[in-house]
Design an enzyme around this catalytic site. Structure first.
Site, short mmCIF file in Angstrom:
data_model
loop_
_atom_site.label_atom_id
_atom_site.label_comp_id
_atom_site.label_asym_id
_atom_site.label_seq_id
_atom_site.Cartn_x
_atom_site.Cartn_y
_atom_site.Cartn_z
N ASP A 18 0.82 -1.21 0.00
CA ASP A 18 0.00 0.00 0.00
C ASP A 18 0.85 1.26 0.00
OD1 ASP A 18 -1.95 -1.90 0.23
OD2 ASP A 18 -3.03 -0.88 1.83
N ARG A 100 1.19 6.66 16.65
CA ARG A 100 1.07 7.67 15.59
C ARG A 100 1.78 8.97 15.89
NH1 ARG A 100 0.68 3.69 12.53
NH2 ARG A 100 -1.37 2.72 12.30
N ASP A 129 -6.65 6.75 12.41
CA ASP A 129 -5.23 7.03 12.26
C ASP A 129 -4.95 8.28 11.45
OD1 ASP A 129 -4.18 5.07 13.87
OD2 ASP A 129 -4.30 3.54 12.31
N SER A 183 -7.18 -6.76 8.24
CA SER A 183 -5.99 -5.91 8.16
C SER A 183 -5.36 -5.77 9.54
CB SER A 183 -6.37 -4.54 7.60
OG SER A 183 -7.14 -3.85 8.55
#
Lengths: 409, 409, 409, 409
Positions: A18, A100, A129, A183
């Site tokens: 990705d 993050r 996110d 995922s």
């Protein structure tokens, strides 16, 4: 107000399909120079392949940044939230949320260093996110341009993404050809899984989802006992052995994993407004959370603890939503950290097939006083008769209320 | 202000040695008529022996009150605190705390009925229970006289208590002759143990302390799956079978017991000011707590849940301290109950060797929406591009702060 | 546990009749050496007469302590509560509450210095001040013996007090012979009046009660404008003139007084359980409170402000109840002070017949941005279209709720 | 997801220039049928001209809705927030915020009645009102289409707006030709002004801004005394005369106006992220707020009041942000309203040149007890000696902390 066209963008790059597609798309769509940043947060993947892949996609060596952030991550991000006993919605240990801000901070650092005017991330348009990345970017660099390809491009199905990859000579691992059954996000604190096979909250999560912990059923039939030493609210040693923050968390992860500890199947509320279902595995963190409560139980004053507890949901919400670099989070952290001055001592834990139980606690700063609590009245500062006065004044307002009620009769 | 000498006192009477000594002491010391009240809260003891013993100690039959309060206890006291997910200090399910208001209420009812002017209880002078009893008495009957023998008399050692018992022909069970290794409180929700062998929080609680749950190690090697149905936040059925509140809790207790669920070893902070160490067993309650969170996870709005969570520590503190019949507890209950209107549906749980895990949830009122959360953009009310605006306005104040910081640079 | 007989006691001594009686009573009843401590907290009374009177009552010169605490009081006690905007029950500026911890601290200091083993105060048995004094004593010196004569002696009427004074050659000022129409406490921050003529909350407080402020009706017909400069949340200058904390508060007091500012007639809830009615005059504090809100309005981030506001009632309660030297107050102070880092700048105020209004604010750290707020869209970081996304995601959960409601029909 | 083209839209229509332009623009731009809704919320303007103007602009008579909402507004929206003592950021009485949900609700009602599929409002893209309107629309009708012309069109300057008006034969009042020196929102609760002459928070607001109150300087030199009667937290009579909600507020407005009461000059934090400066006039509301605190002071239990106060900032934030029809606001309202059961009685107030002071309070449900508070010990439920026990147990944890500190010495 038209969006400025960025000239150079720092991409949070994992080396996976990705973000490789994003990398290419940034080059082709925006025509801008791409700087890749790949962080080791203990997700358990090799980083060198990411470098290779970046080079393959035409990134100049000086534009490839790879950093081992494990110690910083645990020391400056994970430990602070554990000092607060943070649980989002009473259950979630914030494993994804807390990674993050660190990645964002490093991207901004690199942007300054390389003169980049933009940053990009691979988070989707429906998740938390994107918010966490971008709030952190803006909080650190208010004029930065942010590119969020998943919100912009037209590669909105797996098929089109793969097409784009093929058209652009992006290598596709065999197992990425098909649709993944769920995922995953991972770092040293936890791994989270969501999507597809987990989408119906009615159905039990299949065993294949779990990656970091063995089934409680498969864990040893005999309990494992460990000790965790704390200093000012931070764990510093396991079984008496001093360990750096990252090493300590890795040790706890191993202990948790083999004892089937730290699985959580949850429907949670996202900041962007919908409910989602996720499966989290936080083996070491689950042990640490319990252990920290254990050391607090003998070293924190009651009201210090209660104040902290009453603000914990707010604190956890802020971290989950992405407000790490916000003044209100820093204010709460100041309050929390003030309480941890004497959270020093040792906790003994029993680990057994998914269970973590505190079974013993000691501290040079213990506020627990056998003399005070003992049944028979001693020489200590407690006169049984004081209790009467204490109760009577606490009851005074209730008696006044009762008298009113009766009068109204 | 001199204390009025009571003429008739309603004693919370268990039939055990201690409250029998109190009974006699009230007769001899205060010379007053004693009314005994013995409640079945599901503590698992026969009540008829209490009647016999009261008669033996000279209580007139019309002054002996024995009541089965199990349904009322679970429906009107236990369920409300579970609707609130109440945990004192993040861990304790309030099993002892929640029983006291009901006993107090019944004592006051009986006092009115029998024309008694006083009430008495057997709680000691260092504990929370004296506070809970007495705050409730005062809140319901502001002018009542309260006798708390443990704070008043000189039977301050086990030896003297036994002497008094012998001098007054109070039967002493053989196992009460020696010093008990710990003391126990029990009702349908939980049993708690404290004192003696538990007094050093460093030492693991010995197995003999546990009375209601088998060791996780001794529980079945195969998981048990159950479903719990909820209506408006209250459990109403197990595995599809509708059950009354008390029967439902008993069923959960049995399930918890045999799966080693609900043990808690804790150092907690008493309202009277010191720390104490206790061991709690709440088998059914532990399952119910998890199950309730499960049904809330799909039926409660995010902000409803967060508001509730942020007030839970306060609510739990109030219940623990004994402020059940206080307006602030009732205000919080109104808030909590308002949130439970649609907490209806079914939760599936896995019970395994001490673990309780929610593995599935369904509800006709579910707010979980697969369409909203799915990766690919659909026809639903979510435009990926909305996220950008959402983030940007959430970031605006952070950017302003960052600009200030830079300006000061 | 019998009370130890103290050998030497440090008395908080005002020099007035009541504390002089206490002084004598301590000598005669306890037969112990008395050390007097008289503090200047800006109450507006001469202190030397207190020394004379102490000498007259037989206190040795080395046992007489008189200290000017005005700067310390304002800097370390008053300013911190104003940084928090603390208002008890939404209205009371805590003028009496905040003086007690300082007096207590000094008494303990002197006790250590003189080897005293006890402290005594003149607060009555129904008020908050006894709690404030004693919580502070205990928090600083856990084994200290505390003597609270008003709770112990039998001088329970004015007549008997005067008799005791006469019997012991304690001078009685003429105006103390009769019953005072109300009682007063005063320091630099405020004066409070209660009792007698104020006891019926139905009746307006008579003008004679007010001592520090003129009637708004008697204040100048023309408004007075002033500026207050702040640094990190503390006022540092009036009308551009730098002033020490105490001098600054005195200046504000003068300004408040002559403009009829700072009167408050209140029924409040005491920590000991009953309601009481008091009249407060806080002229300078009332101006300072408004001014501080003014500087915060342009220098504090929204969420920093909201977090602070949400905790203010708790903070004020702690100060009012007497928990100044408690960890929870210190934790909240850490949070508050963290927020004040940039609360620097100037506020302009209009004072007029009881009114204080902020009419202007400036700061080098202002977060107010004309460009952002202006009606027409500019070059700044605000795209009108962002608002749509912001609203839509904030609405998402409400829409889901509405859809559920409709489905249920 | 493409926006659906609406067929029929219900516009919140004031009859003024801006909403008339919007009306036309909706017709020309969207080509859709327009339904106008004009509400009387006591803003002090005639409504019939709005009807005329709508007709002139081609709206069919059956599509013109004009409603007098004054009683509903005050009873169901204003009074609830005053029961909560709601103040945003400690100062603002929420006058604009509280009007929006009602207008939105009526628009949705009319949309259902007329079969409209869209609603539109005239709020700008930088303000709070767009959020308040739209959150309410979505909460009531999740699939509604919302048109917010100010965020969509290109009439982004005054000049272009006027051009559009001229081109479309929309009458322009003379005083609307030029740039207004500030903008105004008004309803029965307040009027607010912002923009232009108020944009620099350093400068005092010019007198011309104030529209609803005379200058305190111009108010009578003699105080006005009034009484307000409350029932369950709602005002029901002024000076003994029972009045409907709207009539009562109008009476208070008149009293406030002539006494110069209710002006507020504020820099506040908008939900959309920036600070703005506004001038509010809330004459009646300011009196009501004080009066309500007065009745609560004698009828609310301490802990009921403190709990309410601690949640007020959150409640006010919700109302300000626009979450009126959200479950968390309803939960808080349930808590607040539970506390108001006995908030019944009479408050006497002194109004004088900008000041509102409670000078007397009475209630059949008063919790104030002269006997309890009186200096001399009486026959009541208060033993001076109880205070000692109360203090000692409250101090116990502080003494334990102090002992730890000393041990560490």
């Amino acid at each position: 107000m038209t969006k400025k066209t960025p000239k150079k963008v720092v991409l949070a790059y994992s080396g996976g399909l990705d973000t490789s597609v994003i990398l290419k798309w940034l080059q082709t769509e925006y025509g801008c120079e791409v700087v890749t940043f790949t962080a080791d947060l203990g997700q358990g993947e090799e980083l060198e392949p990411a470098r290779k892949k970046a080079e393959l996609l035409g990134i100049k060596p000086e534009n490839i940044f790879i950093e081992d952030l494990r110690e910083e991550f645990v020391r400056d991000f994970v430990f602070p939230i554990f000092r607060a006993n943070a649980l989002y919605e009473g259950q979630y240990l914030l494993g994804t949320s807390i990674a993050r801000p660190l990645i964002s901070k490093k991207q901004i650092d690199i942007a300054r260093q390389t003169g980049a005017d933009a940053v990009a991330h691979g988070a989707t348009g429906k998740g938390n996110d994107q918010v966490r990345f971008e709030l952190a970017y803006y909080a650190l660099e208010p004029e930065i341009t942010i590119i969020a390809p998943w919100r912009e491009w037209d590669l909105t199905s797996r098929t089109r993404l793969l097409e784009f990859a093929e058209q652009n000579q992006i290598p596709i691992a065999k197992d990425k050809r098909g649709e993944a059954p769920f995922s995953v996000d991972a770092n040293m604190l936890h791994s989270s899984s969501e999507g597809k096979v987990l989408e119906d909250p009615k159905d039990e999560a299949p065993e294949l989802v779990y990656q970091r912990t063995i089934r409680p059923e498969d864990a040893p039939d005999k309990a494992t006992y460990i000790t965790v030493d704390f200093e000012q609210g931070n764990p510093v040693a396991i079984d008496g052995e001093p360990l750096s923050p990252a090493n300590l968390l890795m040790r706890l992860n191993a202990l948790g994993k083999e004892n089937g500890i730290g699985r959580l199947d949850l429907v949670e509320n996202r900041f962007v407004g919908m409910k989602s279902r996720g499966v989290y595995e936080t083996p070491g963190g689950t042990i640490l959370h319990k252990a920290h409560r254990g050391i607090e139980s003998i070293t924190l004053d009651r009201e210090a603890l209660h104040l902290k507890e009453s603000l914990m949901p707010k604190y956890a919400e802020l971290v989950y939503y992405g407000f790490w670099f916000a003044p209100e989070r820093e204010m709460l952290q100041a309050l929390v950290d003030k309480s941890q001055e004497f959270a020093t001592g040792q906790v003994r834990l029993k680990l057994y097939k998914g269970n973590v139980d505190v079974v013993g606690r000691t501290s040079p700063y213990s506020l627990y006083d056998k003399e005070l609590v003992t049944f028979e009245e001693g020489a200590v500062a407690y006169d049984h008769r004081d209790a009467e006065g204490f109760i009577k004044l606490n009851a005074l307002r209730l008696r006044t209320l009762a008298a009113r009620k009766r009068k109204m009769g």
